[in-house]
Design a protein around this motif. Structure first.
Motif, PDB file in Angstrom:
ATOM      1  N   ASP A  91     -75.676  -2.126-101.103  1.00 34.93           N
ATOM      2  CA  ASP A  91     -75.296  -3.048-102.180  1.00 34.93           C
ATOM      3  C   ASP A  91     -73.843  -2.898-102.609  1.00 34.93           C
ATOM      4  O   ASP A  91     -73.411  -3.523-103.578  1.00 34.93           O
ATOM      5  CB  ASP A  91     -76.229  -2.862-103.383  1.00 34.93           C
ATOM      6  CG  ASP A  91     -76.124  -1.465-103.996  1.00 34.93           C
ATOM      7  OD1 ASP A  91     -75.376  -0.624-103.451  1.00 34.93           O
ATOM      8  OD2 ASP A  91     -76.804  -1.207-105.010  1.00 34.93           O
ATOM      9  N   GLY A  92     -73.071  -2.050-101.910  1.00 34.44           N
ATOM     10  CA  GLY A  92     -71.663  -1.865-102.236  1.00 34.44           C
ATOM     11  C   GLY A  92     -71.388  -0.714-103.175  1.00 34.44           C
ATOM     12  O   GLY A  92     -70.222  -0.419-103.471  1.00 34.44           O
ATOM     13  N   SER A  93     -72.424  -0.053-103.669  1.00 33.95           N
ATOM     14  CA  SER A  93     -72.236   1.096-104.546  1.00 33.95           C
ATOM     15  C   SER A  93     -72.100   2.372-103.715  1.00 33.95           C
ATOM     16  O   SER A  93     -72.128   2.335-102.480  1.00 33.95           O
ATOM     17  CB  SER A  93     -73.426   1.224-105.512  1.00 33.95           C
ATOM     18  OG  SER A  93     -74.623   1.484-104.782  1.00 33.95           O
ATOM     19  N   TRP A  94     -71.946   3.511-104.410  1.00 30.33           N
ATOM     20  CA  TRP A  94     -71.743   4.789-103.728  1.00 30.33           C
ATOM     21  C   TRP A  94     -72.673   5.857-104.282  1.00 30.33           C
ATOM     22  O   TRP A  94     -73.032   5.844-105.469  1.00 30.33           O
ATOM     23  CB  TRP A  94     -70.296   5.263-103.885  1.00 30.33           C
ATOM     24  CG  TRP A  94     -69.317   4.407-103.139  1.00 30.33           C
ATOM     25  CD1 TRP A  94     -68.738   3.254-103.579  1.00 30.33           C
ATOM     26  CD2 TRP A  94     -68.834   4.622-101.816  1.00 30.33           C
ATOM     27  NE1 TRP A  94     -67.917   2.737-102.610  1.00 30.33           N
ATOM     28  CE2 TRP A  94     -67.953   3.552-101.519  1.00 30.33           C
ATOM     29  CE3 TRP A  94     -69.044   5.603-100.858  1.00 30.33           C
ATOM     30  CZ2 TRP A  94     -67.280   3.448-100.305  1.00 30.33           C
ATOM     31  CZ3 TRP A  94     -68.381   5.512 -99.637  1.00 30.33           C
ATOM     32  CH2 TRP A  94     -67.516   4.434 -99.371  1.00 30.33           C
ATOM     33  N   MET A  95     -73.069   6.781-103.411  1.00 32.10           N
ATOM     34  CA  MET A  95     -73.805   7.983-103.785  1.00 32.10           C
ATOM     35  C   MET A  95     -72.946   9.179-103.410  1.00 32.10           C
ATOM     36  O   MET A  95     -72.157   9.121-102.464  1.00 32.10           O
ATOM     37  CB  MET A  95     -75.148   8.064-103.053  1.00 32.10           C
ATOM     38  CG  MET A  95     -76.066   6.876-103.259  1.00 32.10           C
ATOM     39  SD  MET A  95     -76.919   6.896-104.850  1.00 32.10           S
ATOM     40  CE  MET A  95     -78.191   8.131-104.538  1.00 32.10           C
ATOM     41  N   LEU A  96     -73.104  10.279-104.167  1.00 33.19           N
ATOM     42  CA  LEU A  96     -72.357  11.504-103.892  1.00 33.19           C
ATOM     43  C   LEU A  96     -73.339  12.624-103.585  1.00 33.19           C
ATOM     44  O   LEU A  96     -74.338  12.790-104.291  1.00 33.19           O
ATOM     45  CB  LEU A  96     -71.493  11.892-105.099  1.00 33.19           C
ATOM     46  CG  LEU A  96     -70.690  13.188-104.956  1.00 33.19           C
ATOM     47  CD1 LEU A  96     -69.535  12.998-103.978  1.00 33.19           C
ATOM     48  CD2 LEU A  96     -70.162  13.645-106.326  1.00 33.19           C
ATOM     49  N   VAL A  97     -73.040  13.399-102.542  1.00 35.89           N
ATOM     50  CA  VAL A  97     -73.899  14.524-102.177  1.00 35.89           C
ATOM     51  C   VAL A  97     -73.039  15.760-101.924  1.00 35.89           C
ATOM     52  O   VAL A  97     -71.943  15.658-101.363  1.00 35.89           O
ATOM     53  CB  VAL A  97     -74.757  14.192-100.937  1.00 35.89           C
ATOM     54  CG1 VAL A  97     -73.885  13.911 -99.714  1.00 35.89           C
ATOM     55  CG2 VAL A  97     -75.746  15.308-100.637  1.00 35.89           C
ATOM     56  N   ASP A  98     -73.518  16.904-102.384  1.00 38.12           N
ATOM     57  CA  ASP A  98     -72.882  18.191-102.101  1.00 38.12           C
ATOM     58  C   ASP A  98     -73.687  18.845-100.988  1.00 38.12           C
ATOM     59  O   ASP A  98     -74.849  19.216-101.185  1.00 38.12           O
ATOM     60  CB  ASP A  98     -72.886  19.070-103.353  1.00 38.12           C
ATOM     61  CG  ASP A  98     -72.131  20.388-103.163  1.00 38.12           C
ATOM     62  OD1 ASP A  98     -72.142  20.929-102.040  1.00 38.12           O
ATOM     63  OD2 ASP A  98     -71.536  20.881-104.140  1.00 38.12           O
TER      64      ASP A  98
END
Length: 211
Positions: free
Chosen positions: A161-168
């Motif tokens: 959908d054009g959004s972002w997720m962040l993962v460590d």
């Protein structure tokens, strides 16, 4: 030697060999210079799409090496950007909590903002390593360099959908989003205005530009 209508001495009787004006009559109008169009297959700036002419973009200042400085403000040509700089309040909190290197880590006296356009399926955050053949898209190698940032510290993952997720993925010193510590390998959503803290003093702010 003839003189053109602009007053230049010319060895050519038809056109001035200094300014190009006709030797008789009025001077030819000179067209306003136009920005060069990118040749097919030529590299363009990932932020403003200007054809590349060197290490730095002539329009927005983007550093193609990943270590340069962009002026603060929304990026154009990409929907999202990440702006990295230093955060003294976060640094003081880290030092107060102690640690094996707390006594030797110093807050940088000068740390200009660095801006990175977000594009592609994933954007890695960290410090480049020749030994590991690792060159993260958000390269925090510096100067100044935050010693608490892992070579592969975190990863931004583009969503349909054009959004972002962040993962460590398991950094040595952890990652925080808006003050909350991320669990290893558990993605969290990030958006405009969110602040990502990592290392000893680094903060990355997500900004939304023009789609």
């Amino acid at each position: 030697m003839a003189t053109c209508p602009q007053g230049h001495a010319s060895g050519d009787d038809e056109y001035c060999d200094v300014c190009g004006s006709q030797m008789s009559g009025t001077a030819r109008p000179v067209a306003d210079p136009q920005p060069a169009a990118a040749a097919p297959g030529a590299e363009t700036c990932p932020v403003c799409q200007t054809p590349r002419a060197g290490q730095f973009c002539e329009v927005c200042g983007h550093d193609y090496s990943g270590a340069g400085v962009l002026p603060p403000g929304p990026a154009t040509g990409v929907r999202w950007e990440a702006v990295a700089t230093s955060d003294r309040a976060y640094y003081e909190k880290v030092i107060a909590e102690g640690g094996p290197d707390a006594s030797v880590v110093r807050f940088p006296p000068y740390c200009p903002e660095r801006s990175f356009g977000l594009y592609g399926e994933q954007v890695r955050i960290g410090r480049r390593s020749k030994a590991r053949n690792l060159a993260p898209e958000i390269d925090l190698t510096g100067p100044p360099e935050d010693p608490g940032v892992s070579h592969l510290h975190a990863v931004l993952l583009a969503q349909p959908d054009g959004s972002w997720m962040l993962v460590d993925p398991g950094s040595a010193n952890g990652t925080q989003v808006n003050g909350r510590t991320l669990k290893v390998n558990v993605p969290v959503p990030v958006g405009a205005g969110d602040r990502i803290h990592l290392g000893a003093w680094t903060v990355i702010t997500i900004r939304e530009g023009t789609p």
